[in-house]
Design an enzyme around this catalytic site. Structure first.
Site, PDB file in Angstrom:
ATOM      1  N   ILE A   1       0.684  -1.048  -0.374  1.00 30.30           N
ATOM      2  CA  ILE A   1       0.079  -0.177   0.449  1.00 30.30           C
ATOM      3  C   ILE A   1       0.741   1.662   0.049  1.00 30.30           C
ATOM      4  CG2 ILE A   1      -2.054  -1.359   1.186  1.00 30.30           C
ATOM      5  CD1 ILE A   1      -1.026  -0.059   3.394  1.00 30.30           C
TER       6      ILE A   1
ATOM      7  N   GLY B   1       8.526   3.840  -0.049  1.00 35.83           N
ATOM      8  CA  GLY B   1       9.159   4.993   0.251  1.00 35.83           C
ATOM      9  C   GLY B   1      10.243   5.361  -0.393  1.00 35.83           C
TER      10      GLY B   1
ATOM     11  N   ASP C   1      11.769  14.691   8.737  1.00 43.08           N
ATOM     12  CA  ASP C   1      11.099  14.269   6.874  1.00 43.08           C
ATOM     13  C   ASP C   1       9.943  14.772   6.927  1.00 43.08           C
ATOM     14  OD1 ASP C   1      11.689  13.720   4.718  1.00 43.08           O
ATOM     15  OD2 ASP C   1      11.598  11.590   4.629  1.00 43.08           O
TER      16      ASP C   1
END
Ligand code: ADP
Length: 326
Positions: free
Chosen positions: A53, A56, A168
């Site tokens: 799903i 990264g 991040d």
């Protein structure tokens, strides 16, 4: 129940035969570049990885079902072992610390399998980039943007008070919750986090003379471009760029990839020109965070107040989101 079996550390569990796919140079392919690592595979005899799903730069995220309790769905993050495995160990440490806290996915367990490390955690919904891209105008309403702003400020306050900066922050590292938790914003991906408070938790660690680049070029603060040590302020500056992108649909430097060109644009861009749809209050937010010194904590209450002023009277940050989707 999965939750009853959870363990906090980094246990050495069942070593399976799974192996990463290697590139021409013998290095494991990572993230989206790699084929699904374990689609329909079972890990440690307990978790079935059903469908990828998310991917990264490093890991892949799957919808996972517990073999003995088919109703129990979760998310599984899996990464090849190797040079960067410190990221996942760090992510586990942060998730353990944040367990049970609002705006953070609950980690159920972690371990290694074959030549992979994995984390099983609470399944969340879509990330904010995906949601924005599916809206009719490719941008979010002012109401949604500022609800996200308030909830993110709550999340940052929790993380920062535990002594960590995320480093991040960007829309794809923020997800809404799954099913009936769809009104809640969650932070994900703690692989770049860093402890900024000292061991006692009462002072900032002294800044390093040079801090290697950490983050995503489009959203990092100017201080990060200058390789300075990150503090809670830098997470908030990334939130500033994130909220502008959500509300406007894009940032002016979206097509640039060169470090210096992006920095030049961030330095040069007249703030007023960044805002077509975004309320002026965003400037007040920027003024506050931009004036903080190295070892000053942001005033989270003040930030929430600024964002709340942009919401119509009576609207709460945890009211259901109303995405204007096609
Ligand atoms: P990486 O560390 O490899 O960058 P991330 O942790 O950022 O991977 O996750 C990549 C994507 O996977 C996120 O953008 C998000 O859409 C999705 N994701 C991450 N964690 C979860 C979760 N717990 N539930 C559902 N989706 C998730």
């Amino acid at each position: 129940m999965l939750a009853q079996r959870e363990h906090a550390g980094y246990p050495n569990v069942d070593l399976g035969g799974a192996a990463p796919v290697l590139d021409k140079n013998g290095k494991p392919l990572r993230g989206k570049a790699a084929p699904p690592y374990v689609e329909n595979g079972v890990i440690i005899g307990r978790f079935k990885f059903i469908k990828m799903i998310g991917g990264g730069g490093f890991g892949q995220i799957y919808r996972v079902v517990h073999i003995e309790d088919g109703n129990l769905i979760a998310a599984g993050k899996i990464e090849p072992q190797g040079q960067d495995q410190g990221r996942m160990i760090l992510e586990c440490q942060v998730l353990v610390l944040m367990r049970g806290k609002h705006h953070f996915p609950t980690m159920y367990c972690s371990g290694d399998y074959g030549r992979f490390n994995f984390i099983i955690m609470e399944l969340l919904g879509r990330n904010l980039t995906d949601i924005r891209k599916r809206t009719r105008n490719k941008r979010m309403s002012v109401i949604s943007t500022f609800k996200i702003g308030i909830q993110s400020t709550d999340a940052f306050e929790t993380l920062h008070r535990e002594g960590y900066v995320h480093r991040d922050i960007k829309p794809s590292n923020m997800c809404v919750g799954h099913a009936d938790r769809g009104n809640t914003v969650y932070l994900v991906d703690f692989g770049m986090a860093r402890r900024f408070l000292n061991k006692n938790g009462n002072n900032f660690r002294p800044p390093r003379h040079y801090a290697a680049f950490r983050g995503t070029m489009r959203y990092v603060s100017i201080r990060v471009h200058e390789r300075r040590e990150q503090t809670p302020t830098d997470d908030l500056i990334s939130l500033y760029y994130t909220l502008i992108e959500l509300c406007e649909g894009s940032l002016p430097w979206r097509l640039l990839t060169d470090h210096d060109e992006i920095l030049t644009q961030k330095l040069r861009y007249d703030k007023h020109k960044l805002f077509m749809y975004t309320p002026k209050a965003m400037e007040e937010f920027y003024e506050h965070i931009n004036n903080l010194s190295y070892n000053e904590m942001p005033n989270y209450d003040k930030i929430r107040e600024i964002f709340q002023k942009c919401l119509p009277y009576g609207v709460r940050c945890d009211d259901p989101f109303d995405w204007d989707e096609d």
